[in-house]
Write an enzyme that holds these catalytic residues in place. Structure first.
Site, short mmCIF file in Angstrom:
data_model
loop_
_atom_site.label_atom_id
_atom_site.label_comp_id
_atom_site.label_asym_id
_atom_site.label_seq_id
_atom_site.Cartn_x
_atom_site.Cartn_y
_atom_site.Cartn_z
N ASN A 1 4.58 5.46 -2.55
CA ASN A 1 3.61 4.47 -2.06
C ASN A 1 2.55 5.08 -1.16
O ASN A 1 1.56 4.42 -0.83
CB ASN A 1 4.33 3.35 -1.31
CG ASN A 1 5.19 3.86 -0.18
OD1 ASN A 1 6.12 4.64 -0.41
ND2 ASN A 1 4.90 3.46 1.04
N CYS B 1 3.50 0.21 6.34
CA CYS B 1 4.88 -0.10 6.78
C CYS B 1 5.32 0.80 7.92
O CYS B 1 6.29 0.50 8.61
CB CYS B 1 5.84 0.04 5.61
SG CYS B 1 5.46 -1.08 4.27
#
Ligand code: PMP
Length: 391
Positions: free
Chosen positions: A151, A325
């Site tokens: 990611n 995140c």
């Protein structure tokens, strides 16, 4: 209007998806567990949606799809649910060093609870070292969890090969496919995947919904216990509007994947070439070819990622220096460190993630403004000054 180049962090809900969801908030609001005719409408929507998602990943059976609240929960159900169910067979699991933070934190939780976790290193491009994976397999290994694609740096893993290694050793294989879904075609049967986490927003569906694919014959313990929805594996009233939305998003993604990926690869490669040619001492993180169509991840010597993104913000460009995140920590990206970069190198990174609404002009604008920003920041950098003295 800003130029938005942070699609990995969040994607807008597709207009068609939003329209498909709307009736399920008011007219078709019933609970799918209700036995009356209004309930039947919800039950049908749930079944149709499950079918569409199964088709999206080529699952053999619709009931291999379990709806959750997002990929974080799917990762929890896959890993914690699996090891709790199967701990009599062994207490060792394997993950890679560049997993999403949710997987790393699940691994830490398991270590605190009597399980052992081994982490497989990656090469300079972020590709999992298959030789090291084989070395880490033990008699008591019950699960391997390795992401489909990264990611942050966008590197795509050799998933079918990893699944084959797991199968040869009779080990269950889970993959977090959040970064890859909708961009590259995923076939759970062909790839040999046992458990797979997906998130709705990553294919332009609503946030707060995810899926765990669980192949027939694989068993997990539930981690959310209650009224027994989703075959008892994930209790709680199903969020029908979001489920309908994710199914619509999957349908659209499947239909457009080939042309959209081709378009993004073209933009990505123009961007990579443009930046590396125009900015001295700039580098691409991740693999030049085995990377997600929408991802270009750079690092610039003597420049901090955070200063870069703040300067780009002033130019009206929304961009990230790393994963949203983990943006609350000041630590450098664990993914970049795992590829062998130093802390300084990792801190000088910029993560460009494009999407459905990214246009050629957006990329041209970034190529136009970035060289001056980097040059200006380097002039302020004591490290660059020092280097000049050495030169
Ligand atoms: N895995 C990966 C690879 C992610 O990028 C993310 C964040 N989008 C997650 C898991 C967590 O997903 P969610 O926010 O849907 O729980």
């Amino acid at each position: 209007m800003t130029i938005y180049l942070d699609y990995q962090a969040s994607k807008p809900v597709d207009g068609e998806v939003f329209e498909a969801m709307k009736p399920y908030f008011q007219e078709k609001f019933a609970n799918s567990s209700s036995l009356h005719s209004d309930g039947d409408i919800a039950t049908k929507a749930l079944a149709d949606s499950r079918k569409k998602i199964a088709k999206f990943i080529n699952a053999e059976k619709d009931n291999e799809i379990i709806f959750t609240s997002g990929a974080t929960e799917s990762n929890n159900l896959a890993i914690i649910g699996y090891v709790m169910r199967n701990k009599k067979k062994g207490k060792h699991i394997i993950i890679s060093e560049i997993e999403h933070i949710s997987i790393h934190n699940i691994a830490k939780y398991l270590e605190r609870n009597g399980f052992e976790v081994s982490k497989v290193p990656v090469d300079f491009y972020g590709i999992v070292r298959l030789d090291k994976l084989k070395e880490k397999i033990r008699d008591d290994t019950i699960l391997i969890s390795i992401q489909y694609a990264n990611n942050e740096i966008g590197t795509i893993q050799p998933i079918a090969e990893i699944a084959k290694i797991a199968k040869e050793h009779n080990i269950t294989f889970h993959t977090d496919a959040v970064a890859a879904e909708g961009q590259i075609s995923i076939d759970v049967v062909k790839d040999g995947i046992d458990l797979m986490s997906l998130s709705s927003n990553d294919i332009y569906g609503p946030r707060g919904l995810g899926v765990l694919y669980m192949r027939k014959g694989i068993y997990v313990n539930p981690i959310v216990i209650g009224g027994g929805q989703e075959r008892g594996l994930r209790s709680g009233t199903e969020d029908i509007p979001s489920i309908v939305g994710m199914a619509k998003a999957a349908e659209i993604a499947q239909k457009n994947m080939e042309s959209e990926s081709k378009r993004l690869i073209e933009l990505r490669d123009i961007l990579i070439k443009g930046i590396l040619e125009r900015i001295p001492k700039s580098h691409l993180n991740g693999h030049p070819k085995k990377r997600l169509p929408n991802n270009a991840h750079f690092r610039f010597d003597y420049v901090e990622g955070e200063s870069l993104l703040l300067s780009l913000k002033d130019e009206g460009i929304s961009i990230a220096s790393g994963s949203a995140c983990t943006s609350k920590t000041l630590e450098p990206s664990h993914t970049l460190i795992a590829t062998g970069l130093t802390h300084e190198e990792a801190h000088g990174s910029l993560e460009v993630t494009m999407g459905k609404w990214t246009k050629r002009e957006d990329i041209d604008k970034l190529i136009e403004v970035l060289p001056n920003i980097v040059e200006r920041l380097r002039k302020l950098s004591p490290l660059a000054e020092k280097e000049k003295e050495v030169d």
